[in-house]
Design a protein around this motif. Structure first.
Motif, PDB file in Angstrom:
ATOM      1  N   UNK A   1       0.846  -1.199   0.000  1.00 42.38           N
ATOM      2  CA  UNK A   1       0.000   0.000   0.000  1.00 42.38           C
ATOM      3  C   UNK A   1       0.880   1.246   0.000  1.00 42.38           C
ATOM      4  N   UNK A   2       0.516   2.226  -0.809  1.00 42.22           N
ATOM      5  CA  UNK A   2       1.298   3.453  -0.901  1.00 42.22           C
ATOM      6  C   UNK A   2       1.190   4.260   0.390  1.00 42.22           C
ATOM      7  N   UNK A   3       2.286   4.888   0.779  1.00 40.79           N
ATOM      8  CA  UNK A   3       2.301   5.768   1.944  1.00 40.79           C
ATOM      9  C   UNK A   3       1.991   7.183   1.457  1.00 40.79           C
ATOM     10  N   UNK A   4       0.704   7.475   1.316  1.00 37.75           N
ATOM     11  CA  UNK A   4       0.315   8.763   0.749  1.00 37.75           C
ATOM     12  C   UNK A   4       0.673   9.925   1.673  1.00 37.75           C
ATOM     13  N   UNK A   5       0.661   9.714   2.974  1.00 38.30           N
ATOM     14  CA  UNK A   5       1.020  10.794   3.900  1.00 38.30           C
ATOM     15  C   UNK A   5       2.464  11.244   3.673  1.00 38.30           C
ATOM     16  N   UNK A   6       3.357  10.285   3.452  1.00 36.89           N
ATOM     17  CA  UNK A   6       4.751  10.621   3.159  1.00 36.89           C
ATOM     18  C   UNK A   6       4.854  11.333   1.817  1.00 36.89           C
ATOM     19  N   UNK A   7       4.131  10.857   0.831  1.00 40.18           N
ATOM     20  CA  UNK A   7       4.147  11.501  -0.480  1.00 40.18           C
ATOM     21  C   UNK A   7       3.622  12.933  -0.387  1.00 40.18           C
ATOM     22  N   UNK A  38      -9.048  12.846  -4.167  1.00 40.38           N
ATOM     23  CA  UNK A  38      -9.761  13.743  -5.069  1.00 40.38           C
ATOM     24  C   UNK A  38      -9.348  13.592  -6.528  1.00 40.38           C
ATOM     25  N   UNK A  39      -8.846  12.430  -6.884  1.00 36.86           N
ATOM     26  CA  UNK A  39      -8.551  12.095  -8.275  1.00 36.86           C
ATOM     27  C   UNK A  39      -9.204  10.748  -8.586  1.00 36.86           C
ATOM     28  N   UNK A  40      -9.384  10.400  -9.867  1.00 38.37           N
ATOM     29  CA  UNK A  40      -9.922   9.068 -10.193  1.00 38.37           C
ATOM     30  C   UNK A  40      -9.050   7.983  -9.575  1.00 38.37           C
ATOM     31  N   UNK A  41      -9.664   6.874  -9.201  1.00 37.22           N
ATOM     32  CA  UNK A  41      -8.927   5.797  -8.531  1.00 37.22           C
ATOM     33  C   UNK A  41      -7.747   5.318  -9.354  1.00 37.22           C
ATOM     34  N   UNK A  42      -7.860   5.367 -10.672  1.00 38.96           N
ATOM     35  CA  UNK A  42      -6.753   4.927 -11.537  1.00 38.96           C
ATOM     36  C   UNK A  42      -5.569   5.887 -11.521  1.00 38.96           C
ATOM     37  N   UNK A  43      -5.777   7.094 -10.966  1.00 39.18           N
ATOM     38  CA  UNK A  43      -4.728   8.123 -10.961  1.00 39.18           C
ATOM     39  C   UNK A  43      -4.127   8.346  -9.572  1.00 39.18           C
ATOM     40  N   UNK A  44      -4.534   7.563  -8.595  1.00 36.34           N
ATOM     41  CA  UNK A  44      -4.093   7.834  -7.227  1.00 36.34           C
ATOM     42  C   UNK A  44      -2.580   7.742  -7.053  1.00 36.34           C
ATOM     43  N   UNK A  51       3.305  17.808 -11.465  1.00 34.96           N
ATOM     44  CA  UNK A  51       2.618  18.106 -12.709  1.00 34.96           C
ATOM     45  C   UNK A  51       1.117  17.996 -12.531  1.00 34.96           C
ATOM     46  N   UNK A  52       0.395  18.226 -13.618  1.00 30.66           N
ATOM     47  CA  UNK A  52      -1.048  18.112 -13.589  1.00 30.66           C
ATOM     48  C   UNK A  52      -1.469  16.646 -13.522  1.00 30.66           C
ATOM     49  N   UNK A  53      -2.668  16.409 -13.001  1.00 30.15           N
ATOM     50  CA  UNK A  53      -3.245  15.068 -12.978  1.00 30.15           C
ATOM     51  C   UNK A  53      -4.533  15.096 -13.796  1.00 30.15           C
ATOM     52  N   UNK A  54      -4.620  14.238 -14.802  1.00 30.67           N
ATOM     53  CA  UNK A  54      -5.804  14.203 -15.660  1.00 30.67           C
ATOM     54  C   UNK A  54      -7.012  13.680 -14.884  1.00 30.67           C
TER      55      UNK A  54
END
Length: 217
Positions: A1-7, A38-44, A51-54
């Protein structure tokens, strides 16, 4: 699982702070709001890239640097009423909700508007709501606004939006001319908006914000 808090912390430390954004409310909001939600699940996995996120449909989540610098230039106060134009899946509205008194998110894509409202509700952003309506129309019934944020490129800012800005209010937009863009801040005084340059930035031009094309023989 990604550590989003660190990111999230790395994003702030490598993309936001080095861009001369150091105001505590902005840093605190961007460290607190989980961008990946707040992005599509495929873009998490790409939520914290530089950069921008589609988001789909030609729409993007602005790069963290540009968004943070726009907020910095607008000087948002805790009692401000903010109109967040083209809020996508709700990230910008959530960040603004962490900083301002109340936020109205505006989204013309009905599916995105529904997703944004659901995201805000599920993440307890209780001082923000999303309206599904034309971006250029604004939300006159909810205004006038202290601050208007436009999340995308524009060639022209519709008069309807400028009319919904309070006297003494601020509006931020990325003005595009061909491939070149400049973030501009407008200040309204005595019913007129004067613009000043803030920083260089680029973003896809939003629907209804294109300049009229002159007819040529």
């Amino acid at each position: 699982m990604s550590d989003f808090a660190t990111r999230r912390r790395i994003m702030v430390d490598t993309q936001v702070r080095p861009s001369d954004v150091t105001k505590f409310p902005i840093i605190d909001a961007m460290l607190s709001i989980p961008r990946e939600v707040y992005v599509p699940s495929s873009k998490r996995e790409a939520a914290y890239m530089d950069g921008e996120v589609a988001l789909g449909g030609g729409r993007v989540l602005l790069e963290a640097r540009s968004f943070a610098k726009l907020l910095d230039a607008l000087t948002i106060d805790t009692d401000d009423l903010v109109l967040d134009v083209a809020c996508g899946h709700g990230y910008s509205t959530a960040v603004l909700g962490h900083m301002a008194g109340a936020v109205v998110g505006l989204e013309s894509d009905a599916e995105m508007a529904e997703i944004a409202q659901s995201n805000l509700s599920e993440n307890s952003i209780d001082n923000a709501a999303v309206k599904d309506c034309g971006l250029a129309d604004g939300a006159a019934s909810e205004g006038p606004f202290d601050v208007i944020v436009i999340n995308g490129g524009v060639e022209v800012v519709p008069d309807a939006l400028l009319a919904q800005l309070k006297d003494g209010g601020r509006i931020g937009a990325i003005m595009m001319e061909n491939a070149l863009g400049r973030a501009m801040i407008g200040h309204k005084q005595d019913g007129k908006v004067s613009w000043r340059f803030a920083f260089n930035a680029n973003a896809p031009i939003l629907p209804d914000f294109q300049a009229a094309t002159a007819f040529q023989l």
